[in-house]
Scaffold this active site. Structure first.
Site, PDB file in Angstrom:
ATOM      1  N   ARG A  82     -42.898   2.323  72.306  1.00  0.00           N
ATOM      2  CA  ARG A  82     -43.596   1.057  72.499  1.00  0.00           C
ATOM      3  C   ARG A  82     -43.392   0.506  73.901  1.00  0.00           C
ATOM      4  O   ARG A  82     -44.306  -0.102  74.478  1.00  0.00           O
ATOM      5  CB  ARG A  82     -43.134   0.041  71.444  1.00  0.00           C
ATOM      6  CG  ARG A  82     -43.969  -1.230  71.430  1.00  0.00           C
ATOM      7  CD  ARG A  82     -43.568  -2.156  70.306  1.00  0.00           C
ATOM      8  NE  ARG A  82     -42.293  -2.793  70.554  1.00  0.00           N
ATOM      9  CZ  ARG A  82     -41.901  -3.953  69.995  1.00  0.00           C
ATOM     10  NH1 ARG A  82     -42.703  -4.578  69.155  1.00  0.00           N
ATOM     11  NH2 ARG A  82     -40.718  -4.462  70.252  1.00  0.00           N
ATOM     12  N   HIS A 203     -52.024  -8.156  63.456  1.00  0.00           N
ATOM     13  CA  HIS A 203     -51.302  -7.017  64.018  1.00  0.00           C
ATOM     14  C   HIS A 203     -50.249  -6.504  63.049  1.00  0.00           C
ATOM     15  O   HIS A 203     -50.159  -5.300  62.779  1.00  0.00           O
ATOM     16  CB  HIS A 203     -50.641  -7.370  65.360  1.00  0.00           C
ATOM     17  CG  HIS A 203     -49.904  -6.204  65.940  1.00  0.00           C
ATOM     18  ND1 HIS A 203     -48.597  -5.923  65.625  1.00  0.00           N
ATOM     19  CD2 HIS A 203     -50.314  -5.223  66.781  1.00  0.00           C
ATOM     20  CE1 HIS A 203     -48.220  -4.817  66.242  1.00  0.00           C
ATOM     21  NE2 HIS A 203     -49.242  -4.376  66.960  1.00  0.00           N
ATOM     22  N   ARG A 206     -44.801  -9.122  61.435  1.00  0.00           N
ATOM     23  CA  ARG A 206     -43.847  -9.599  62.449  1.00  0.00           C
ATOM     24  C   ARG A 206     -44.556 -10.327  63.587  1.00  0.00           C
ATOM     25  O   ARG A 206     -43.935 -11.130  64.282  1.00  0.00           O
ATOM     26  CB  ARG A 206     -42.999  -8.435  62.985  1.00  0.00           C
ATOM     27  CG  ARG A 206     -43.743  -7.426  63.828  1.00  0.00           C
ATOM     28  CD  ARG A 206     -42.806  -6.340  64.382  1.00  0.00           C
ATOM     29  NE  ARG A 206     -43.506  -5.432  65.275  1.00  0.00           N
ATOM     30  CZ  ARG A 206     -44.180  -4.357  64.898  1.00  0.00           C
ATOM     31  NH1 ARG A 206     -44.230  -4.050  63.609  1.00  0.00           N
ATOM     32  NH2 ARG A 206     -44.789  -3.580  65.774  1.00  0.00           N
ATOM     33  N   GLU A 233     -45.194   0.113  58.660  1.00  0.00           N
ATOM     34  CA  GLU A 233     -45.146   1.345  59.455  1.00  0.00           C
ATOM     35  C   GLU A 233     -43.698   1.752  59.726  1.00  0.00           C
ATOM     36  O   GLU A 233     -43.387   2.939  59.822  1.00  0.00           O
ATOM     37  CB  GLU A 233     -45.879   1.141  60.780  1.00  0.00           C
ATOM     38  CG  GLU A 233     -45.930   2.375  61.666  1.00  0.00           C
ATOM     39  CD  GLU A 233     -46.698   2.145  62.961  1.00  0.00           C
ATOM     40  OE1 GLU A 233     -46.877   3.123  63.702  1.00  0.00           O
ATOM     41  OE2 GLU A 233     -47.115   0.996  63.214  1.00  0.00           O
ATOM     42  N   HIS A 267     -51.396   2.575  57.889  1.00  0.00           N
ATOM     43  CA  HIS A 267     -50.154   3.340  57.726  1.00  0.00           C
ATOM     44  C   HIS A 267     -49.613   3.210  56.302  1.00  0.00           C
ATOM     45  O   HIS A 267     -49.490   4.204  55.606  1.00  0.00           O
ATOM     46  CB  HIS A 267     -49.082   2.958  58.753  1.00  0.00           C
ATOM     47  CG  HIS A 267     -49.514   3.110  60.169  1.00  0.00           C
ATOM     48  ND1 HIS A 267     -49.953   4.309  60.683  1.00  0.00           N
ATOM     49  CD2 HIS A 267     -49.595   2.211  61.194  1.00  0.00           C
ATOM     50  CE1 HIS A 267     -50.283   4.157  61.943  1.00  0.00           C
ATOM     51  NE2 HIS A 267     -50.087   2.888  62.284  1.00  0.00           N
ATOM     52  N   ASP A 318     -55.615   6.523  65.782  1.00  0.00           N
ATOM     53  CA  ASP A 318     -54.590   5.574  66.210  1.00  0.00           C
ATOM     54  C   ASP A 318     -54.246   5.720  67.688  1.00  0.00           C
ATOM     55  O   ASP A 318     -54.979   5.255  68.553  1.00  0.00           O
ATOM     56  CB  ASP A 318     -53.356   5.742  65.320  1.00  0.00           C
ATOM     57  CG  ASP A 318     -52.347   4.607  65.467  1.00  0.00           C
ATOM     58  OD1 ASP A 318     -52.580   3.710  66.278  1.00  0.00           O
ATOM     59  OD2 ASP A 318     -51.328   4.634  64.762  1.00  0.00           O
TER      60      ASP A 318
END
Length: 445
Positions: A82, A203, A206, A233, A267, A318
């Site tokens: 990320r 999204h 979180r 995920e 996911h 993805d």
């Protein structure tokens, strides 16, 4: 209105392969399907091989394509990946995003994809400053899809927090509108068309505070728009959600009215039995992205249990480690074989449905994914004479396409009656490889 006839050497008609089919197309839709056409009618466009409904890529982050070949080096986890992704996101401008997305969507078309669901969250300039057009980045994606000739569902994404109420970090400031209400105000300025659907996305649990989930869900419900969400995920997300709210992400979404037939969880990897019952019982879809899930070491999701519980399955590329819906389809089956050590969890027909009809439905297009009169004239033809597909008898075309073919076997693609890929060459972006190389190099420099 002008009628165009396509003669299909072999066609997948939902449950079998039919030789010699003439498709009549007018106004961007299929007007007739005539079987028993042993030879092409006069003036017909000839498509040799196996013609399938156009494929639907239900989950895309176009800018992740710039990471291909770089993040596969070395060790790490989703969370270290990320950080590299954030670096690429920080360099995007409306112009550079258009150039990259145009090339990425052309790559998708060359892989037989006729519609993409773009999970879009890079909304603003670095630091969070709004562009003069607050939807400049989304409009760049819409324009890119138009030039590449594919349909797009822009899943404009609410991304408001770095984690369960914490403020966005410096990377995430350009993702955030501040509040769900401000997100809704901006997204309402976007306009759809025949080739464009405007949808919504959360999204993740979180990234959107619990007390703002309902605002996003109600915006989508009020417009009958598709709503997507990254769901479970990572186990770390599940643990943090339990600590913050005393419930799993799926249960939290259910509490705030997010789950339902227009919603797709992306996911759905680390679920409890109760989560699976909530998702399936509500008719919430599941978008599996096997090539990304294995690339990021996410894990293998419970796709058979979700499907059995009532969750329709779709597929996405993805992060674009590869763009190949045939690979995604067979990976869903083959991953489960590895996990369970048994074979035959889905038929080839069921996997094709996930890659086409159910994928289009997840993107808000119930009128695509089937070769029938009245449906969109979106279809793709796979060669049956390549080194991968030669050998099996044509009537086994579904198995050949799913378990042997790759994106490289796509020869022709038609969207809205227009042939956008002809003999393996994109008619609008004829040098897609050069376009990709230039766009990616510009973001890495």
């Amino acid at each position: 209105m002008q009628v165009t006839t396509y003669w299909l050497e072999h066609a997948w008609l939902g449950d079998h392969v039919e030789p010699g089919v003439a498709l009549e197309v007018s106004g961007g839709r299929i007007t007739a399907v005539r079987t028993g056409a042993e030879a092409p009618p006069p003036g017909a466009a000839v498509l040799r091989g196996l013609t399938l409904p156009g494929l639907a890529n239900a989950h895309s982050h176009a800018f992740h394509r710039a990471l291909r070949g770089t993040v596969q080096v070395g060790s790490g986890t989703f969370w270290t990946w990320r950080e590299v992704m954030y670096q690429v996101a920080s360099r995007l401008t409306p112009d550079s995003y258009f150039a990259l997305a145009r090339a990425v969507y052309a790559e998708m078309a060359l892989a037989g994809i006729t519609a993409v669901g773009e999970f879009h969250y890079v909304h603003h300039a670095p630091g969070g400053t709004r562009y003069a057009d607050p939807n400049a980045m989304g409009e760049a994606l819409i324009a890119a899809a138009a030039e590449a000739g594919v349909r797009i569902t822009l899943l404009d994404t609410a991304y408001l927090s770095s984690g369960f109420g914490a403020a966005p970090d410096h990377h995430q400031l350009r993702f955030s509108d501040g509040t769900a209400e401000a997100w809704a105000e901006r997204v309402s300025l976007l306009k759809g068309s025949d080739h464009v659907r405007i949808g919504a996305a959360i999204h993740s649990v979180r990234a959107v505070p619990a007390d703002q989930l309902t605002t996003v869900a109600e915006w989508a419900a009020g417009r009958g728009a598709p709503l997507h969400v990254h769901l479970s995920e990572q186990t770390a997300e599940n643990d943090a959600c339990l600590a913050a709210h005393g419930r799993t992400p799926a249960a939290l979404l259910a509490d705030h009215g997010v789950l339902g037939p227009r919603t797709t969880g992306v996911h759905n990897t680390h679920l409890t039995d109760a989560d699976i019952a909530l998702i399936g019982g509500s008719g919430t879809g599941t978008c599996m992205c096997p090539t990304t899930e294995r690339d990021l070491a996410d894990g293998i999701g419970p796709a058979p249990a979700l499907h059995a519980a009532g969750s329709p399955l779709s597929l996405g590329s993805d992060s674009h480690a590869v763009i190949d819906l045939f690979e995604e389809a067979r990976a869903m089956e083959l991953n489960e074989r590895l996990r369970s050590r048994t074979r035959g969890h889905w038929t080839a027909a069921a996997l094709l449905r996930a890659a086409s009809e159910d994928g289009h439905a997840a993107l808000g297009r119930a009128d695509a994914g089937v070769l029938e009169p009245g449906m969109l004239a979106d279809f793709t033809t796979v060669a049956l004479d390549s080194v991968r597909t030669a050998g099996p008898v044509p009537r086994l075309g579904a198995e050949t396409a799913v378990f042997a073919a790759t994106a490289a076997d796509v020869r022709d693609v038609v969207v809205g009656g227009e042939r956008i890929v002809r003999d393996g060459v994109h008619t609008r972006v004829p040098d897609a490889a050069r376009a990709l190389a230039g766009a990616v190099a510009a973001l890495r420099s």
